[in-house]
Scaffold this motif. Sequence first.
Motif, mmCIF file in Angstrom:
data_model
loop_
_atom_site.group_PDB
_atom_site.id
_atom_site.type_symbol
_atom_site.label_atom_id
_atom_site.label_comp_id
_atom_site.label_asym_id
_atom_site.label_seq_id
_atom_site.Cartn_x
_atom_site.Cartn_y
_atom_site.Cartn_z
ATOM 1 N N LEU A 1 10.462 5.224 -1.476
ATOM 2 C CA LEU A 1 9.951 4.506 -0.325
ATOM 3 C C LEU A 1 9.803 2.865 -1.118
ATOM 4 O O LEU A 1 9.030 2.195 -0.996
ATOM 5 C CB LEU A 1 7.995 5.142 -0.235
ATOM 6 C CG LEU A 1 7.247 4.379 0.804
ATOM 7 C CD1 LEU A 1 7.874 4.510 2.344
ATOM 8 C CD2 LEU A 1 6.626 5.592 0.750
ATOM 9 N N THR A 2 9.172 3.787 -2.122
ATOM 10 C CA THR A 2 8.818 1.780 -3.438
ATOM 11 C C THR A 2 9.302 0.768 -3.117
ATOM 12 O O THR A 2 9.603 -0.480 -3.246
ATOM 13 C CB THR A 2 8.619 2.783 -4.903
ATOM 14 O OG1 THR A 2 7.706 3.501 -4.827
ATOM 15 C CG2 THR A 2 8.225 1.199 -5.532
ATOM 16 N N ILE B 1 7.291 -2.629 -10.664
ATOM 17 C CA ILE B 1 6.690 -0.949 -10.291
ATOM 18 C C ILE B 1 7.946 -0.647 -9.628
ATOM 19 O O ILE B 1 7.553 0.801 -9.820
ATOM 20 C CB ILE B 1 6.189 -1.980 -8.573
ATOM 21 C CG1 ILE B 1 5.450 -3.464 -9.148
ATOM 22 C CG2 ILE B 1 6.500 -1.305 -7.710
ATOM 23 C CD1 ILE B 1 4.862 -4.120 -7.650
ATOM 24 N N ILE B 2 8.534 -0.671 -9.481
ATOM 25 C CA ILE B 2 10.175 0.245 -9.107
ATOM 26 C C ILE B 2 10.691 1.256 -9.955
ATOM 27 O O ILE B 2 10.529 1.998 -10.510
ATOM 28 C CB ILE B 2 11.272 -0.851 -9.128
ATOM 29 C CG1 ILE B 2 11.379 -1.410 -7.672
ATOM 30 C CG2 ILE B 2 12.473 0.240 -8.083
ATOM 31 C CD1 ILE B 2 12.352 -2.075 -6.898
ATOM 32 N N GLY B 3 10.778 0.184 -11.860
ATOM 33 C CA GLY B 3 11.022 1.431 -12.396
ATOM 34 C C GLY B 3 9.472 2.073 -13.016
ATOM 35 O O GLY B 3 10.703 3.025 -13.604
ATOM 36 N N GLY B 4 8.912 1.620 -13.130
ATOM 37 C CA GLY B 4 8.145 2.238 -13.402
ATOM 38 C C GLY B 4 7.860 3.656 -12.406
ATOM 39 O O GLY B 4 7.258 4.946 -13.047
ATOM 40 N N MET B 5 7.928 3.779 -11.230
ATOM 41 C CA MET B 5 7.779 4.359 -9.793
ATOM 42 C C MET B 5 8.968 5.858 -10.404
ATOM 43 O O MET B 5 8.572 7.018 -10.377
ATOM 44 C CB MET B 5 7.682 4.126 -8.595
ATOM 45 C CG MET B 5 8.014 4.981 -7.642
ATOM 46 S SD MET B 5 6.592 6.267 -7.851
ATOM 47 C CE MET B 5 5.327 4.730 -6.902
ATOM 48 N N ALA B 6 10.172 5.625 -11.017
ATOM 49 C CA ALA B 6 11.579 6.236 -11.103
ATOM 50 C C ALA B 6 11.138 7.175 -12.426
ATOM 51 O O ALA B 6 11.715 8.518 -12.402
ATOM 52 C CB ALA B 6 12.988 5.407 -11.816
ATOM 53 N N VAL B 7 10.212 6.409 -13.472
ATOM 54 C CA VAL B 7 9.747 7.293 -14.639
ATOM 55 C C VAL B 7 8.455 7.854 -14.336
ATOM 56 O O VAL B 7 8.815 9.214 -14.900
ATOM 57 C CB VAL B 7 9.056 6.041 -15.568
ATOM 58 C CG1 VAL B 7 8.581 6.910 -16.837
ATOM 59 C CG2 VAL B 7 9.964 5.359 -16.751
ATOM 60 N N LEU B 8 8.179 7.942 -13.229
ATOM 61 C CA LEU B 8 6.468 8.426 -12.959
ATOM 62 C C LEU B 8 7.166 9.909 -11.879
ATOM 63 O O LEU B 8 7.340 10.636 -12.133
ATOM 64 C CB LEU B 8 5.743 8.032 -12.207
ATOM 65 C CG LEU B 8 4.439 9.165 -11.132
ATOM 66 C CD1 LEU B 8 4.342 9.235 -11.939
ATOM 67 C CD2 LEU B 8 3.790 8.278 -10.533
ATOM 68 N N ALA B 9 8.030 9.329 -11.212
ATOM 69 C CA ALA B 9 9.755 10.937 -10.592
ATOM 70 C C ALA B 9 10.088 11.623 -11.639
ATOM 71 O O ALA B 9 10.121 13.287 -11.298
ATOM 72 C CB ALA B 9 10.278 10.117 -9.479
ATOM 73 N N GLY C 1 0.319 -1.562 -0.215
ATOM 74 C CA GLY C 1 -0.527 0.336 0.406
ATOM 75 C C GLY C 1 0.929 1.574 0.322
ATOM 76 O O GLY C 1 0.644 2.596 -0.322
ATOM 77 N N LEU C 2 2.526 0.858 0.428
ATOM 78 C CA LEU C 2 3.053 2.325 0.816
ATOM 79 C C LEU C 2 3.656 2.478 -0.678
ATOM 80 O O LEU C 2 3.135 4.309 -1.005
ATOM 81 C CB LEU C 2 4.363 1.682 1.572
ATOM 82 C CG LEU C 2 3.822 1.702 2.438
ATOM 83 C CD1 LEU C 2 4.927 1.044 3.100
ATOM 84 C CD2 LEU C 2 3.342 2.324 3.395
#
Length: 427
Positions: free
Chosen positions: A186-187, A75-83, A12-13
Amino acid sequence: MTLGWGQIMRLGLVQAALGAIVVLTTSTLNRLMVVELALPAVLPGMLVALHYGIQLTRPQWGFRSDTGGNRTRWIIGGMAVLALGGLGAAAGVVLMQTAYWAGLALSVLAYAAIGLGVGASGTSLLALLASTTAPERRAAAATITWLMMIFGIAVTASVVGAQLHPYSPALLLRIVAIVAAGAVLLTILAVWGIEARLTAAPEPETLPFRQGLAEIWQEPRARHFTIFVFLSMTAYFMQELILEPFGGLVFGLTPGQTTSLSGAQNGGVFAGMLVVGIMATGLKRGSLRAWVIAGCLGSCAALCLISVIGTLGLLTAFTPLVVALGFFNGMFAVAAIGSMMALAGEGRGRREGTRMGLWGAAQAVAAGFGGLAGAALVDLFRLARLGDAHAFGAVFVIEAAIFVAAALMAMRIMAPRRIQPFVIAGE
């Protein structure tokens, strides 16, 4: 093995981190373009529609995570691109003040990156949840993770709203950079090691993506639910890009005040989700369908009242009604998400990611369409010289009508399925 409650909370984080970055683009940056830069509301509407349009790739991300294994890397790669996209979007707004076309070009690239990041990370996360959560815990897991996403949105909007006063471009970039870096860290901490302990390597898949997606579309429940998601989420997102400009133009609120208003609204969403979770899972009151219908009709009433107070200039009633709108939005959303998680495991096996991707794509298209339609209608009504209060108010009434249509559809297609209780025994 299946996910325990602690692992569900950890995942959920990731939802909280996703919400923290996205809320900056749909609230703070949107308001800066419309009010401070005096740009047409349709411009940020088109940028947000772009990032939602890119999320049409969600079914493919889900299919890849179904067949290729290792959802963690997506999940992690997508979050990096989002950031990176979030930081680029903030830089684009700042650049528009001195070099409009260069800033617009940067914004287009940034919002495209946001769409890719959300699609890859969000779809893979939901697929991991759906495929590794015990059936009796899926609806509860959906409630927990979505509550955490709304919590991340509300806290980020409130804190950024407080820290962004007095506004300056340098302060904006510094705040967005901190939020983006924190979300990635956090991810990584949240997902590390979970998947490896719970899932085995997938069997080779020979079915092409298009054929797999077509098979799911032939499932009546999946198809009808996709249509419902599109209609209801169109209503849900129509006010997303116009509520803060409404506060700035009609009531004269500052950027910090309207960002805090967004935080208050999402606080209401959080409360609505929590109430449904307690009532439906703890006290076993009401079905998913009943909560969806109640949330849609309550949202309709709140929007109509917001339209009225805008024309009357009743500032004191604005924030309470925005919180009420969020509350009823939360009621509707958590029940719909519970249905989504429950349905993800039905039908052909090992297709949780593809189903979640299909519904995620429907939600993304609806969000982009709804947000853009809301912004464009405001511009059209203002060009027709209705005045700011009446222009925004007319759009709120249209959105209210769509919520009624969504409630009617839910009555017809949703089974009165109850949310599963939180089962902690045997943890």
